[in-house]
Design a protein around this motif. Structure first.
Motif, PDB file in Angstrom:
ATOM      1  N   GLY A 120       0.817  -1.215   0.000  1.00 33.67           N
ATOM      2  CA  GLY A 120       0.000   0.000   0.000  1.00 33.67           C
ATOM      3  C   GLY A 120       0.848   1.261   0.000  1.00 33.67           C
ATOM      4  N   LEU A 135      -0.381  -6.547   5.839  1.00 33.02           N
ATOM      5  CA  LEU A 135      -1.477  -5.992   5.035  1.00 33.02           C
ATOM      6  C   LEU A 135      -2.796  -6.120   5.775  1.00 33.02           C
ATOM      7  CD1 LEU A 135      -0.620  -7.099   1.394  1.00 33.02           C
ATOM      8  CD2 LEU A 135      -0.880  -4.761   2.244  1.00 33.02           C
ATOM      9  N   LYS A 136      -2.963  -7.240   6.464  1.00 35.35           N
ATOM     10  CA  LYS A 136      -4.187  -7.478   7.224  1.00 35.35           C
ATOM     11  C   LYS A 136      -4.320  -6.445   8.344  1.00 35.35           C
ATOM     12  CE  LYS A 136      -6.577 -11.825   8.243  1.00 35.35           C
ATOM     13  NZ  LYS A 136      -6.362 -13.241   8.562  1.00 35.35           N
ATOM     14  N   ARG A 138      -3.090  -3.543   8.563  1.00 33.86           N
ATOM     15  CA  ARG A 138      -3.190  -2.152   8.127  1.00 33.86           C
ATOM     16  C   ARG A 138      -4.509  -1.866   7.417  1.00 33.86           C
ATOM     17  NH1 ARG A 138       1.983   0.461   7.589  1.00 33.86           N
ATOM     18  NH2 ARG A 138       1.416   1.496   5.666  1.00 33.86           N
ATOM     19  N   SER A 139      -5.290  -2.890   7.174  1.00 32.34           N
ATOM     20  CA  SER A 139      -6.527  -2.667   6.421  1.00 32.34           C
ATOM     21  C   SER A 139      -7.694  -2.435   7.377  1.00 32.34           C
ATOM     22  CB  SER A 139      -6.832  -3.845   5.505  1.00 32.34           C
ATOM     23  OG  SER A 139      -7.043  -4.999   6.275  1.00 32.34           O
TER      24      SER A 139
END
Ligand code: ZN
Length: 139
Positions: A120, A135-136, A138-139
């Motif tokens: 991202g 990623l998990k 930060r989403s």
């Protein structure tokens, strides 16, 4: 990221205190040195930095580099950067070697083969497992 509130974590402090020929002696004051930020990279790289610091200590002693001093250790654009002054070709070569090693070592877990990825828009050297976790989170 609240950079202004960052402190030197225990593991970074242990490494820095262990190698005064490289990092000097505490306290590391923010108005005097960027080392006040500690090791500004993922903990997965700490063992690599510890090994680098041990080798630099040996070189400093062998080559009588009493003015050698680490200035800043950080992750920049996903890569390890170790800034120093007062070194010579041997210290520069050893630092380059560590930065090269870091390029294929996960900055987060330190265990897996990794590569530079953009998560991202955030550049980090990471393995696939850590990338998925990051990623998990930060989403
Ligand atoms: Zn990892």
């Amino acid at each position: 990221m609240q950079d202004q509130e960052r402190r030197i974590d225990d593991e970074a402090r242990r490494i820095m205190v262990a190698f005064p020929e490289v990092f000097g002696k505490p306290p590391w004051r923010i108005e005097e040195t960027n080392l006040a930020w500690g090791l500004s990279c993922g903990k997965g790289w700490y063992p690599l930095i510890e090994s680098l610091s041990a080798d630099l200590t040996t070189i400093v002693q062998q080559d009588d580099l009493s003015r050698f001093q680490a200035r800043q250790v950080k992750q920049k654009l996903g890569k390890l950067r170790f800034y120093s002054k007062g070194g010579n070709d041997r210290t520069a070569d050893r630092i380059l070697q560590a930065e090269f090693e870091a390029a294929s070592k996960c900055e987060h877990c330190g265990m897996h083969t990794a590569e530079l990825k953009s998560l991202g828009g955030w550049l980090t050297t990471t393995c696939d497992d850590c990338a998925a976790i990051l990623l998990k989170s930060r989403s």
